[in-house]
Structure formats: C-alpha cells, structure tokens
Design a protein around this motif. Structure first.
Motif, PDB file in Angstrom:
ATOM      1  N   LYS A  59       7.881   8.851  10.176  1.00  0.00           N
ATOM      2  CA  LYS A  59       8.364  10.435  10.109  1.00  0.00           C
ATOM      3  C   LYS A  59       7.621  11.229  10.732  1.00  0.00           C
ATOM      4  O   LYS A  59       6.510  10.616  10.390  1.00  0.00           O
ATOM      5  N   GLY A  60       7.916  12.272  11.114  1.00  0.00           N
ATOM      6  CA  GLY A  60       6.649  12.299  11.653  1.00  0.00           C
ATOM      7  C   GLY A  60       5.813  12.502  13.103  1.00  0.00           C
ATOM      8  O   GLY A  60       5.832  13.163  14.297  1.00  0.00           O
ATOM      9  N   ALA A  61       6.674  11.129  13.784  1.00  0.00           N
ATOM     10  CA  ALA A  61       6.422  10.893  14.857  1.00  0.00           C
ATOM     11  C   ALA A  61       7.208  10.056  15.370  1.00  0.00           C
ATOM     12  O   ALA A  61       7.545   9.211  16.828  1.00  0.00           O
ATOM     13  N   MET A  62       8.587  10.563  15.483  1.00  0.00           N
ATOM     14  CA  MET A  62      10.406   9.794  16.032  1.00  0.00           C
ATOM     15  C   MET A  62      10.329   9.918  17.533  1.00  0.00           C
ATOM     16  O   MET A  62      10.153  11.425  17.819  1.00  0.00           O
ATOM     17  N   THR A  63      10.163   9.051  17.859  1.00  0.00           N
ATOM     18  CA  THR A  63      10.700   9.613  19.473  1.00  0.00           C
ATOM     19  C   THR A  63      12.402   8.854  20.189  1.00  0.00           C
ATOM     20  O   THR A  63      13.010   8.635  18.616  1.00  0.00           O
ATOM     21  N   GLU A 122      22.651  18.408  27.064  1.00  0.00           N
ATOM     22  CA  GLU A 122      21.815  17.999  26.007  1.00  0.00           C
ATOM     23  C   GLU A 122      22.492  18.438  24.172  1.00  0.00           C
ATOM     24  O   GLU A 122      22.057  19.212  24.205  1.00  0.00           O
ATOM     25  N   VAL A 123      23.601  17.545  23.914  1.00  0.00           N
ATOM     26  CA  VAL A 123      24.169  18.303  22.919  1.00  0.00           C
ATOM     27  C   VAL A 123      23.598  17.730  21.286  1.00  0.00           C
ATOM     28  O   VAL A 123      23.871  16.941  20.922  1.00  0.00           O
ATOM     29  N   TYR A 124      22.892  19.224  20.642  1.00  0.00           N
ATOM     30  CA  TYR A 124      22.516  18.598  19.722  1.00  0.00           C
ATOM     31  C   TYR A 124      23.737  19.542  18.519  1.00  0.00           C
ATOM     32  O   TYR A 124      25.010  20.178  18.981  1.00  0.00           O
ATOM     33  N   GLU A 169      19.387   7.841  19.312  1.00  0.00           N
ATOM     34  CA  GLU A 169      19.136   7.548  17.324  1.00  0.00           C
ATOM     35  C   GLU A 169      17.177   8.206  17.610  1.00  0.00           C
ATOM     36  O   GLU A 169      16.801   8.098  18.669  1.00  0.00           O
ATOM     37  N   ALA A 170      17.303   8.509  16.093  1.00  0.00           N
ATOM     38  CA  ALA A 170      15.585   8.590  16.117  1.00  0.00           C
ATOM     39  C   ALA A 170      15.349   7.046  16.256  1.00  0.00           C
ATOM     40  O   ALA A 170      15.414   6.463  15.193  1.00  0.00           O
ATOM     41  N   GLU A 171      13.788   6.276  16.046  1.00  0.00           N
ATOM     42  CA  GLU A 171      13.161   5.383  16.454  1.00  0.00           C
ATOM     43  C   GLU A 171      11.776   5.722  15.751  1.00  0.00           C
ATOM     44  O   GLU A 171      10.909   7.042  16.444  1.00  0.00           O
ATOM     45  N   GLY A 172      11.619   5.015  14.921  1.00  0.00           N
ATOM     46  CA  GLY A 172       9.218   5.456  14.788  1.00  0.00           C
ATOM     47  C   GLY A 172       9.774   5.684  13.072  1.00  0.00           C
ATOM     48  O   GLY A 172      10.179   5.999  12.738  1.00  0.00           O
ATOM     49  N   GLU A 182       9.716  10.689  24.386  1.00  0.00           N
ATOM     50  CA  GLU A 182      10.491  11.694  24.091  1.00  0.00           C
ATOM     51  C   GLU A 182       9.423  12.057  22.611  1.00  0.00           C
ATOM     52  O   GLU A 182      10.853  10.971  22.332  1.00  0.00           O
ATOM     53  N   THR A 183       9.145  13.235  22.367  1.00  0.00           N
ATOM     54  CA  THR A 183       9.732  13.343  20.950  1.00  0.00           C
ATOM     55  C   THR A 183      11.351  13.337  20.121  1.00  0.00           C
ATOM     56  O   THR A 183      11.859  14.410  21.009  1.00  0.00           O
ATOM     57  N   TRP A 184      11.686  13.364  18.926  1.00  0.00           N
ATOM     58  CA  TRP A 184      12.400  13.321  18.894  1.00  0.00           C
ATOM     59  C   TRP A 184      12.701  14.749  18.495  1.00  0.00           C
ATOM     60  O   TRP A 184      13.918  15.222  18.931  1.00  0.00           O
TER      61      TRP A 184
END
Length: 199
Positions: A106-110, A30-32, A101-104, A194-196
């Motif tokens: 703010k603070g609870a994005m998956t 997993e590349v960040y 990509e992050a969805e959801g 999965e949490t972002w």
C-alpha cells in the motif's frame, strides 16, 4: 478488480474488427472509472462513460456529493437491482488491448498489465444504460480469475472469444451467463515500475 485498461488502436480499426459502424466520439487511451471509453452496442462503436453513477451524500452535512462511478459488475451480483435490467436488456462488448491490476505494498503499488498474446484487440463482457448524470455509461463484468491472471488478482474481466460476441449481446440470460467464466486461453503479464496512481 479492474480499475484501469488500455485501448491503443484507432476507432476505425476497432470498428472494422467488430464489423460495426464507428460513431463520433473520442476515448482516452488509458481508461479509468469515470472516463470515456469505447463500447460496441446496438451495432455501433460508441463512446460512453465507464461506470454507473452511484449517488453519495456527505456524512457530515448530508448534502449530495459527486456521484461515484461503479465500473465493475461481479457475475454473482448480476441479478441485483443495480445491474439486473442492463444485464437483461443492454449487454455490450468492451474492446481493449490490456487491463491493469495494482500490485505491491500500500502506498507503493505498481501497474501490472495483462493482455492476450494471440489477440492484439479483444473484448470483455459489458453492460450499459443511460444516466441523468453522464449520459450513456457502462460497466465491465467481472468473474473469478484463472490462469496467469490469478497470480495477480482474484478477479478478472469476463473475456469473450470472437465466436461468443453475438451470444453475449443477443442470446438468452442463461446463455449469456454461461459465458461468465474465467478465461481459459493464454494471458500475458507485464509487471512495470509505473506507479498505480493516475498520471
């Protein structure tokens, strides 16, 4: 914008698929931004850091801070100073199996993973350069999202078809720029719990 992607295949398998030599070096699955990832550049599969270093200073003290990795180059900004010379002289392929990509809220994005159902390994357009901070580094080229990807985010990586790999790396600027369009093929989405945040 893409701030996380996956490459779950072995180096040798990637090198065979892209018909290049595999140089020594390991990359994370997993590349960040700021992590090592694999790129195809100059006829070899190489490890580089994901993101061009951007110098920062403390607002309070004015002292230098750790550089920030700028890991996405928008197609409408490729002529700007930060990207222009790499786009002209050092285009590369970024092999991956999926991007997130992050969805959801703010603070609870998956994490929502996007991939190509007909290509277990595919390539995105990239540009690279050397840096004093991290050695060789690369950035992913981003365009407007299309198809299923547009339901998740308004931008997506420039996904290249195998027939376009050579053109992206070696053709004229106009021919390379012509490839910077939303992907027209099928895109699979996998929404997860999965949490972002980084593991």
């Amino acid at each position: 914008m893409c701030n996380l992607y996956r490459m779950t295949k072995a180096n040798d398998e990637i090198a065979r698929l892209f018909r290049v030599e595999s140089t020594i070096g390991n990359a994370a699955e997993e590349v960040y931004p700021g992590y090592p990832g694999l790129v195809v550049a100059d006829g070899a599969l190489r490890t580089m850091v994901w993101g061009f270093p951007l110098a920062q200073k403390s607002v309070k003290t004015g002292l230098p801070l750790k550089p920030r990795p700028v890991n996405n180059a928008r197609t409408d900004k490729l002529d700007s100073y930060m990207w222009r010379y790499s786009f002209q002289e050092r285009r590369c392929l970024i092999p991956l199996t999926a991007w997130a990509e992050a969805e959801g809220p703010k603070g609870a994005m998956t994490r929502t993973w996007l991939s190509l159902p007909d290509q277990p390994i595919f390539a995105c357009a990239g540009i690279w350069r050397g840096s004093d901070e991290w050695g060789d580094c690369y950035s992913m080229v981003m365009t407007d999202a299309g198809g299923a990807a547009a339901e998740v985010h308004n931008r997506m990586p420039v996904i290249l078809r195998p027939d376009d790999y050579e053109q992206w790396q070696h053709a004229s600027l106009d021919e390379a720029r012509a490839l910077c369009v939303p992907y027209a093929g099928q895109i699979a989405t996998e929404r997860t719990a999965e949490t972002w945040r980084r593991a």
